[in-house]
Scaffold this active site. Structure first.
Site, PDB file in Angstrom:
ATOM      1  N   HIS A 100    -156.165 -30.977 -14.713  1.00 20.95           N
ATOM      2  CA  HIS A 100    -156.541 -32.175 -15.455  1.00 20.95           C
ATOM      3  C   HIS A 100    -155.415 -32.623 -16.394  1.00 20.95           C
ATOM      4  CE1 HIS A 100    -158.592 -35.066 -17.999  1.00 20.95           C
ATOM      5  NE2 HIS A 100    -158.072 -34.395 -19.015  1.00 20.95           N
TER       6      HIS A 100
ATOM      7  N   ASP B 242    -132.956 -25.599 -16.932  1.00 22.12           N
ATOM      8  CA  ASP B 242    -132.290 -25.579 -18.235  1.00 22.12           C
ATOM      9  C   ASP B 242    -131.190 -24.519 -18.200  1.00 22.12           C
ATOM     10  OD1 ASP B 242    -133.608 -23.162 -18.470  1.00 22.12           O
ATOM     11  OD2 ASP B 242    -135.046 -23.859 -19.941  1.00 22.12           O
ATOM     12  N   SER B 243    -130.387 -24.481 -19.244  1.00 23.95           N
ATOM     13  CA  SER B 243    -129.182 -23.641 -19.212  1.00 23.95           C
ATOM     14  C   SER B 243    -129.435 -22.203 -19.623  1.00 23.95           C
ATOM     15  CB  SER B 243    -128.120 -24.232 -20.137  1.00 23.95           C
ATOM     16  OG  SER B 243    -128.514 -24.088 -21.493  1.00 23.95           O
ATOM     17  N   GLY B 244    -130.574 -21.945 -20.255  1.00 20.17           N
ATOM     18  CA  GLY B 244    -130.866 -20.615 -20.774  1.00 20.17           C
ATOM     19  C   GLY B 244    -130.573 -20.463 -22.248  1.00 20.17           C
ATOM     20  N   GLY B 245    -129.832 -21.405 -22.812  1.00 23.44           N
ATOM     21  CA  GLY B 245    -129.428 -21.278 -24.206  1.00 23.44           C
ATOM     22  C   GLY B 245    -130.586 -21.242 -25.181  1.00 23.44           C
ATOM     23  N   PHE B 246    -131.564 -22.112 -24.983  1.00 23.05           N
ATOM     24  CA  PHE B 246    -132.690 -22.182 -25.914  1.00 23.05           C
ATOM     25  C   PHE B 246    -133.487 -20.888 -25.901  1.00 23.05           C
ATOM     26  CE2 PHE B 246    -137.191 -23.079 -26.769  1.00 23.05           C
ATOM     27  CZ  PHE B 246    -137.093 -23.572 -28.062  1.00 23.05           C
TER      28      PHE B 246
ATOM     29  N   ASP C 275    -125.681 -24.602 -23.926  1.00 18.93           N
ATOM     30  CA  ASP C 275    -125.553 -25.010 -25.325  1.00 18.93           C
ATOM     31  C   ASP C 275    -126.276 -24.028 -26.221  1.00 18.93           C
ATOM     32  OD1 ASP C 275    -128.189 -25.644 -24.625  1.00 18.93           O
ATOM     33  OD2 ASP C 275    -128.244 -27.377 -25.965  1.00 18.93           O
TER      34      ASP C 275
ATOM     35  N   GLN D 224    -126.394 -32.533 -29.416  1.00 18.41           N
ATOM     36  CA  GLN D 224    -126.942 -31.747 -30.515  1.00 18.41           C
ATOM     37  C   GLN D 224    -126.563 -32.425 -31.840  1.00 18.41           C
ATOM     38  OE1 GLN D 224    -129.074 -29.394 -30.385  1.00 18.41           O
ATOM     39  NE2 GLN D 224    -128.962 -28.573 -28.304  1.00 18.41           N
TER      40      GLN D 224
ATOM     41  N   ASP E 277    -139.948 -32.957 -20.607  1.00 13.82           N
ATOM     42  CA  ASP E 277    -140.635 -31.783 -20.076  1.00 13.82           C
ATOM     43  C   ASP E 277    -141.359 -31.105 -21.220  1.00 13.82           C
ATOM     44  OD1 ASP E 277    -139.342 -28.861 -20.855  1.00 13.82           O
ATOM     45  OD2 ASP E 277    -137.924 -30.507 -21.119  1.00 13.82           O
TER      46      ASP E 277
ATOM     47  N   CYS F 158    -162.533 -33.399 -13.246  1.00 11.12           N
ATOM     48  CA  CYS F 158    -163.414 -34.475 -13.699  1.00 11.12           C
ATOM     49  C   CYS F 158    -164.318 -34.991 -12.579  1.00 11.12           C
ATOM     50  CB  CYS F 158    -162.588 -35.623 -14.269  1.00 11.12           C
ATOM     51  SG  CYS F 158    -161.719 -35.195 -15.797  1.00 11.12           S
TER      52      CYS F 158
ATOM     53  N   GLY G 244    -132.270 -30.154 -29.196  1.00 11.21           N
ATOM     54  CA  GLY G 244    -132.389 -29.759 -30.589  1.00 11.21           C
ATOM     55  C   GLY G 244    -133.476 -30.471 -31.354  1.00 11.21           C
TER      56      GLY G 244
ATOM     57  N   CYS H 110    -159.089 -36.518 -11.334  1.00 15.18           N
ATOM     58  CA  CYS H 110    -158.652 -35.158 -11.020  1.00 15.18           C
ATOM     59  C   CYS H 110    -159.853 -34.308 -10.588  1.00 15.18           C
ATOM     60  CB  CYS H 110    -157.950 -34.531 -12.229  1.00 15.18           C
ATOM     61  SG  CYS H 110    -159.076 -33.802 -13.445  1.00 15.18           S
TER      62      CYS H 110
ATOM     63  N   CYS I 256    -161.267 -40.343 -15.023  1.00 19.49           N
ATOM     64  CA  CYS I 256    -160.231 -39.512 -14.427  1.00 19.49           C
ATOM     65  C   CYS I 256    -160.614 -39.091 -13.007  1.00 19.49           C
ATOM     66  CB  CYS I 256    -160.007 -38.272 -15.305  1.00 19.49           C
ATOM     67  SG  CYS I 256    -158.726 -37.156 -14.676  1.00 19.49           S
TER      68      CYS I 256
END
Length: 382
Positions: free
Chosen positions: A336, A93-97, A147, A190, A267, A310, A217, A307, A305
């Site tokens: 899991h 990510d860009s770091g803005g958030f 952004d 945005q 994500d 489980c 956003g 994993c 499951c």
């Protein structure tokens, strides 16, 4: 589009899509869920374990990595892939958030953002150009334009001003990114929950031209109904031949609803964060392993499951290690949760390819509505 990076759409079912993003470091099957490796690690997981859950790509955080250990240091040590022992694709990510949500004192100007580190209070300056430089130093395969992401709800005037600033920053990001074969740059739409502003943002980004487009956003306090309201039209504003990425989402039903509306990538920290607090996500909904009902239960968390949590451990054991604060609790439950999220993605990819997404979605919601299995000792218990 950059040489070595491409997106091929294989099938659609309604607005849901399945395809493949090709990168020099490997293919990403879409719809794709990206586990979050905030500081160069998916917490409580080895990289090979993350891959074993079915993940094709990880997300790294520019903000956290620029503060510690530092982008220049990571570059000297061979780049983020080598540094964290993950040779498959990485999106940063860009770091803005994070600047907006984690930093203390910060000053926003046309040039960029000056902020104080949440770690030690040191001063830093982040601009579109510096964000592109940091992401290049990290060696990320998919770079996000810089952004601003305002928290919702916010006044329309503030959202509009923020969006237009982000569009100016997007152009600067594009110019600074330059020509990097094999690496991709995504623009970020945005505009809050305003259709007019979203349309203006999408048109501006499309005119600049990016390798992929994110819907940003959202998942910032507006609620699922408002988010879906935006997703009812926002993906369709973007080019069909480029990946569409919904940032920071989400819970299983958020993910399914987003794919239904045309999203290709997502994500979220939820699977790993929940795992570290004793929360498991299953096909029957959320299970809190701290609850006493699990203390004597020899059954697995989810019988279907595959994993490690489980296959090899009982609910009673998971309850015990969660309550005892043992590290293995976070390890097993994170594995899991990540496995289950990737199982959702695989199920949707298969259903879309077969033209059966609506049936798959119905089954997904029906089973979740049934809730967890009955506790032992009650009528109807297994």
């Amino acid at each position: 589009m950059a040489t070595g990076f491409s997106f091929t759409l294989h099938a659609t079912d309604g607005r849901a899509r399945t395809g493949v993003i090709a990168t020099p470091r490997g293919e990403i099957r879409t719809p794709a869920f990206m586990p979050v490796g905030t500081a160069g690690t998916v917490k409580a997981m080895l990289p090979e374990s993350v891959r074993a859950t079915g993940a094709d790509i990880l997300l790294g955080n520019t903000y956290h990595l620029m503060l510690r250990p530092g982008a220049e240091r990571v570059a000297r040590l061979g780049g983020l892939h080598r540094f964290m022992n993950w040779e498959r694709p990485i999106l940063t990510d860009s770091g803005g958030f994070q600047v907006m949500s984690l930093s203390g004192l910060r000053k926003l100007t046309e040039e960029g953002v000056t902020f104080s580190s949440h770690i030690d209070g040191s001063k830093h300056h982040l601009t579109p150009e510096r964000s592109m430089e940091i992401q290049k130093l990290l060696g990320s395969d998919i770079v996000m334009a810089f952004d601003e992401c305002p928290a919702l709800p916010a006044a329309d005037e503030a959202v509009a001003a923020s969006m237009r600033l982000s569009m100016r920053w997007a152009r600067r990001s594009r110019e600074s990114f330059g020509d990097r074969p094999g690496h991709a740059l995504f623009g970020i739409v945005q505009g809050g929950v305003s259709r007019d502003l979203r349309e203006e943002s999408a048109a501006a980004l499309t005119a600049i031209g990016f390798d992929g487009y994110a819907v940003g956003g959202l998942a910032v306090g507006e609620g699922q109904a408002a988010m879906f309201g935006v997703l009812d039209y926002a993906p369709d504003l973007l080019p069909e031949d480029r990946p569409r990425y919904l940032m920071g989402v989400g819970k299983p039903d958020d993910i399914v609803g987003a794919v239904k509306r045309g999203i290709d990538m997502m994500d979220c920290v939820l699977p790993s964060r929940s795992g570290r607090t004793g929360q498991a996500w299953t096909r029957r909904g959320q299970v809190n392993l701290r609850n006493a009902r699990h203390a004597d239960d020899p059954r697995p968390l989810d019988e279907e499951c595959q994993c490690p949590a489980c296959r090899g451990y009982s609910r009673a054991y998971l309850h015990h290690v969660v309550r005892a604060g043992e590290m293995i609790a976070g390890m097993l439950l994170t594995w899991h949760n990540l496995h289950y999220f990737q199982e959702i993605m695989a199920g949707m990819r298969e259903a879309i390819a077969a033209g059966q997404f609506e049936d798959w979605e119905r089954g997904f919601h029906v089973l979740r509505a049934e809730g967890d299995i009955e506790p032992l000792g009650r009528p109807g218990a297994a």
